[in-house]
Design a protein around this motif. Structure first.
Motif, PDB file in Angstrom:
ATOM      1  N   UNK A  25       1.239  -1.280   0.098  1.00  0.00           N
ATOM      2  CA  UNK A  25      -0.150  -0.087  -0.039  1.00  0.00           C
ATOM      3  C   UNK A  25       0.919   1.188   0.136  1.00  0.00           C
ATOM      4  N   UNK A  26       0.676   1.655  -0.637  1.00  0.00           N
ATOM      5  CA  UNK A  26       1.160   3.319  -1.000  1.00  0.00           C
ATOM      6  C   UNK A  26       1.350   4.751   0.475  1.00  0.00           C
ATOM      7  N   UNK A  27       2.478   4.732   1.290  1.00  0.00           N
ATOM      8  CA  UNK A  27       2.288   5.896   2.344  1.00  0.00           C
ATOM      9  C   UNK A  27       1.580   6.834   1.675  1.00  0.00           C
ATOM     10  N   UNK A  28       0.487   7.057   1.909  1.00  0.00           N
ATOM     11  CA  UNK A  28      -0.016   8.314   1.276  1.00  0.00           C
ATOM     12  C   UNK A  28       0.256   9.727   2.098  1.00  0.00           C
ATOM     13  N   UNK A  29       1.284  11.423   1.836  1.00  0.00           N
ATOM     14  CA  UNK A  29       1.200  12.436   2.081  1.00  0.00           C
ATOM     15  C   UNK A  29       0.274  12.559   2.666  1.00  0.00           C
ATOM     16  N   UNK A  30      -0.119  13.091   3.658  1.00  0.00           N
ATOM     17  CA  UNK A  30      -0.175  13.332   5.164  1.00  0.00           C
ATOM     18  C   UNK A  30      -1.168  13.008   6.223  1.00  0.00           C
ATOM     19  N   UNK A  31      -1.238  11.711   5.462  1.00  0.00           N
ATOM     20  CA  UNK A  31      -1.839  10.304   6.362  1.00  0.00           C
ATOM     21  C   UNK A  31      -1.198  10.207   7.313  1.00  0.00           C
ATOM     22  N   UNK A  32      -1.251   9.101   8.557  1.00  0.00           N
ATOM     23  CA  UNK A  32      -0.843   9.417   9.485  1.00  0.00           C
ATOM     24  C   UNK A  32       0.275   8.395  10.065  1.00  0.00           C
ATOM     25  N   UNK A  33       0.212   7.800   8.571  1.00  0.00           N
ATOM     26  CA  UNK A  33       1.737   6.623   8.537  1.00  0.00           C
ATOM     27  C   UNK A  33       2.710   7.262   7.970  1.00  0.00           C
ATOM     28  N   UNK A  34       2.387   8.238   6.578  1.00  0.00           N
ATOM     29  CA  UNK A  34       2.943   8.412   5.397  1.00  0.00           C
ATOM     30  C   UNK A  34       3.998  10.085   6.146  1.00  0.00           C
ATOM     31  N   UNK A  39       5.105  20.780   0.531  1.00  0.00           N
ATOM     32  CA  UNK A  39       4.654  21.847  -1.079  1.00  0.00           C
ATOM     33  C   UNK A  39       3.475  21.807  -0.739  1.00  0.00           C
ATOM     34  N   UNK A  40       2.716  22.928  -2.164  1.00  0.00           N
ATOM     35  CA  UNK A  40       1.367  23.653  -2.368  1.00  0.00           C
ATOM     36  C   UNK A  40       0.844  22.467  -3.420  1.00  0.00           C
ATOM     37  N   UNK A 102       4.065  10.388  -7.483  1.00  0.00           N
ATOM     38  CA  UNK A 102       5.540  10.765  -7.258  1.00  0.00           C
ATOM     39  C   UNK A 102       5.574  12.097  -6.856  1.00  0.00           C
ATOM     40  N   UNK A 103       6.152  12.153  -5.468  1.00  0.00           N
ATOM     41  CA  UNK A 103       7.160  13.829  -4.428  1.00  0.00           C
ATOM     42  C   UNK A 103       5.218  13.737  -3.963  1.00  0.00           C
ATOM     43  N   UNK A 104       4.857  14.749  -3.349  1.00  0.00           N
ATOM     44  CA  UNK A 104       3.368  15.301  -2.706  1.00  0.00           C
ATOM     45  C   UNK A 104       1.973  14.924  -3.297  1.00  0.00           C
ATOM     46  N   UNK A 105       2.968  14.440  -4.861  1.00  0.00           N
ATOM     47  CA  UNK A 105       1.236  14.249  -5.273  1.00  0.00           C
ATOM     48  C   UNK A 105       0.381  13.247  -5.517  1.00  0.00           C
ATOM     49  N   UNK A 106      -0.675  13.016  -4.931  1.00  0.00           N
ATOM     50  CA  UNK A 106      -1.131  11.728  -4.356  1.00  0.00           C
ATOM     51  C   UNK A 106      -1.699  10.405  -5.369  1.00  0.00           C
ATOM     52  N   UNK A 107      -1.266   9.378  -4.943  1.00  0.00           N
ATOM     53  CA  UNK A 107      -1.648   8.130  -5.993  1.00  0.00           C
ATOM     54  C   UNK A 107      -2.822   7.994  -7.076  1.00  0.00           C
ATOM     55  N   UNK A 108      -2.784   7.582  -8.225  1.00  0.00           N
ATOM     56  CA  UNK A 108      -4.017   7.461  -8.524  1.00  0.00           C
ATOM     57  C   UNK A 108      -4.178   6.125  -9.162  1.00  0.00           C
ATOM     58  N   UNK A 109      -4.490   5.060  -8.587  1.00  0.00           N
ATOM     59  CA  UNK A 109      -4.712   3.655  -8.849  1.00  0.00           C
ATOM     60  C   UNK A 109      -5.696   3.591 -10.403  1.00  0.00           C
ATOM     61  N   UNK A 247      10.973  11.666  -4.094  1.00  0.00           N
ATOM     62  CA  UNK A 247      10.487  11.424  -5.843  1.00  0.00           C
ATOM     63  C   UNK A 247       9.515  10.337  -5.739  1.00  0.00           C
ATOM     64  N   UNK A 248      10.032   8.728  -4.622  1.00  0.00           N
ATOM     65  CA  UNK A 248       9.843   8.168  -4.348  1.00  0.00           C
ATOM     66  C   UNK A 248       9.139   7.578  -2.633  1.00  0.00           C
ATOM     67  N   UNK A 249       8.408   9.028  -2.525  1.00  0.00           N
ATOM     68  CA  UNK A 249       8.441   8.768  -0.900  1.00  0.00           C
ATOM     69  C   UNK A 249       7.068   7.878  -0.469  1.00  0.00           C
ATOM     70  N   UNK A 250       6.317   8.072  -1.613  1.00  0.00           N
ATOM     71  CA  UNK A 250       4.870   6.854  -0.913  1.00  0.00           C
ATOM     72  C   UNK A 250       5.103   5.738  -1.801  1.00  0.00           C
ATOM     73  N   UNK A 251       6.327   5.401  -1.838  1.00  0.00           N
ATOM     74  CA  UNK A 251       5.991   3.866  -3.053  1.00  0.00           C
ATOM     75  C   UNK A 251       6.450   4.121  -4.018  1.00  0.00           C
ATOM     76  N   UNK A 252       8.032   3.139  -4.541  1.00  0.00           N
ATOM     77  CA  UNK A 252       8.082   2.896  -5.746  1.00  0.00           C
ATOM     78  C   UNK A 252       6.875   2.610  -6.623  1.00  0.00           C
TER      79      UNK A 252
END
Length: 340
Positions: A25-34, A39-40, A102-109, A247-252
């Motif tokens: 599972x991705x580590x989504x920015x701003x989530x408890x585990x992410x 960034x704006x 990528x980066x601070x943008x949410x994943x898109x399944x 770049x890869x902080x939410x998972x490769x």
């Protein structure tokens, strides 16, 4: 005794296989585990967030507004070496953004070639940069530009595809051309792209298994770079790299792996289906290709440009994959795009 043991082994093997191919599972920015959001960002209509960075002159003063689409394993923090005098003279505003995952943008399944264009359009509208804008896409970031040419051509003032990604399974390519170009890749890259193309559900396992060599670019194989690329790479490594760690902080999987799977997946269109978005020459489309590029075969981009004569093809003899990261080439790309 044999039957219960066989059943147990089968269940165990299936369980192991499921865990092996199941992406984390991705580590989504701003989530408890992410990771934190640093960034704006803008919120899109589907609830996702896109992170962005603005550069150049303020958009209110800009004469030219350019959306820059980064490539594989990169981000909005890439540094285009555009001369400051050029930026100020032509009043250029740049809008960089992290593509989905990528980066601070949410994943898109549900990420697809088509969704990339609509991410660009919605970002532009959220930031109110105008009804028309220019786009530049580099390497893997060029398939979103093809998508823009297909799905939102009315929003474009001009487009540049720099050392653009090629899909070896595009129906428009002659078999001998695609086979020859594909055969020049390292065997490990050929296998990675085949898996992404034909069995994407296995791609996470393929990229993480240790039995066979995986994608050379991620393995740090410098043989895929030309001499000019290595010189640029050495120069870049001497300066601090801003944002590289994000770049890869939410998972490769949601950044790099999904990027490859989308790029080499099934497209809803063929590049040769594209129609000139500027029939009155009110704008232009460009392909820039380094002749020494060992990652993107010039033969395919040359062929596409010959079949689509409204695309202006620029082949730089002494350049490789990092073509735009050399100041003189970056300036040439911008001048051609803006007709300057």
């Amino acid at each position: 005794m044999i039957a219960p043991i066989a059943v147990a082994l089968t269940v165990g093997l299936l369980g192991w296989a499921y865990q092996a191919i199941k992406p984390p599972p991705p580590k989504i920015c701003g989530s408890p585990d992410g990771p934190p959001v640093t960034s704006p960002r803008v919120k899109l209509s589907d609830g996702r967030h896109l992170a962005y960075r603005e550069a150049g002159v303020p958009k209110e003063e800009a004469q030219y507004k350019i959306v820059v689409v980064h490539g594989f394993d990169s981000s909005k923090d890439l540094n285009l070496p555009a001369p400051q005098e050029l930026i100020e003279e032509f009043k250029i505003y740049f809008l960089f953004f992290d593509r989905a995952g990528y980066g601070d943008s949410d994943p898109n399944p549900s990420r697809s070639v088509k969704s990339e264009a609509y991410d660009v359009q919605e970002l532009a509208d959220k930031l109110q940069i105008g009804s028309k804008f220019y786009v530049i896409g580099m390497s893997m970031g060029a398939y979103p530009i093809y998508s823009c040419l297909k799905y939102i051509p009315n929003r474009l003032a001009g487009a540049s595809l720099v050392v653009p990604f090629v899909h070896y399974w595009w129906p428009c390519l002659p078999a001998n051309l695609s086979n020859e170009a594909f055969g020049r890749l390292l065997p490990q890259d050929q296998w990675a792209f085949r898996v992404a193309r034909y069995t994407p559900w296995l791609f996470n396992w393929w990229m993480t298994q240790k039995w066979f060599p995986s994608l050379s670019l991620m393995a740090g194989n410098m043989a895929i770079f030309s001499p000019s690329d290595l010189q640029i790479f050495k120069k870049l490594s001497e300066a601090p790299s801003v944002g590289q760690e994000k770049i890869r902080q939410q998972g490769v999987y949601e950044s790099l792996y999904r990027d490859i799977m989308v790029g080499y997946g099934k497209w809803e269109f063929d590049p040769l289906d594209l129609v000139n978005p500027f029939p009155e020459n009110e704008g232009s489309v460009h392909i820039w290709q380094g002749y020494e590029d060992r990652i993107i075969p010039y033969q395919i981009n040359r062929y596409l440009s010959e079949k689509l004569p409204w695309i202006h093809y620029h082949e730089v003899p002494d350049a490789g994959h990092f073509l735009i990261l050399e100041s003189k080439n970056c300036e040439a790309v911008l001048r051609a795009l803006l007709h300057k």
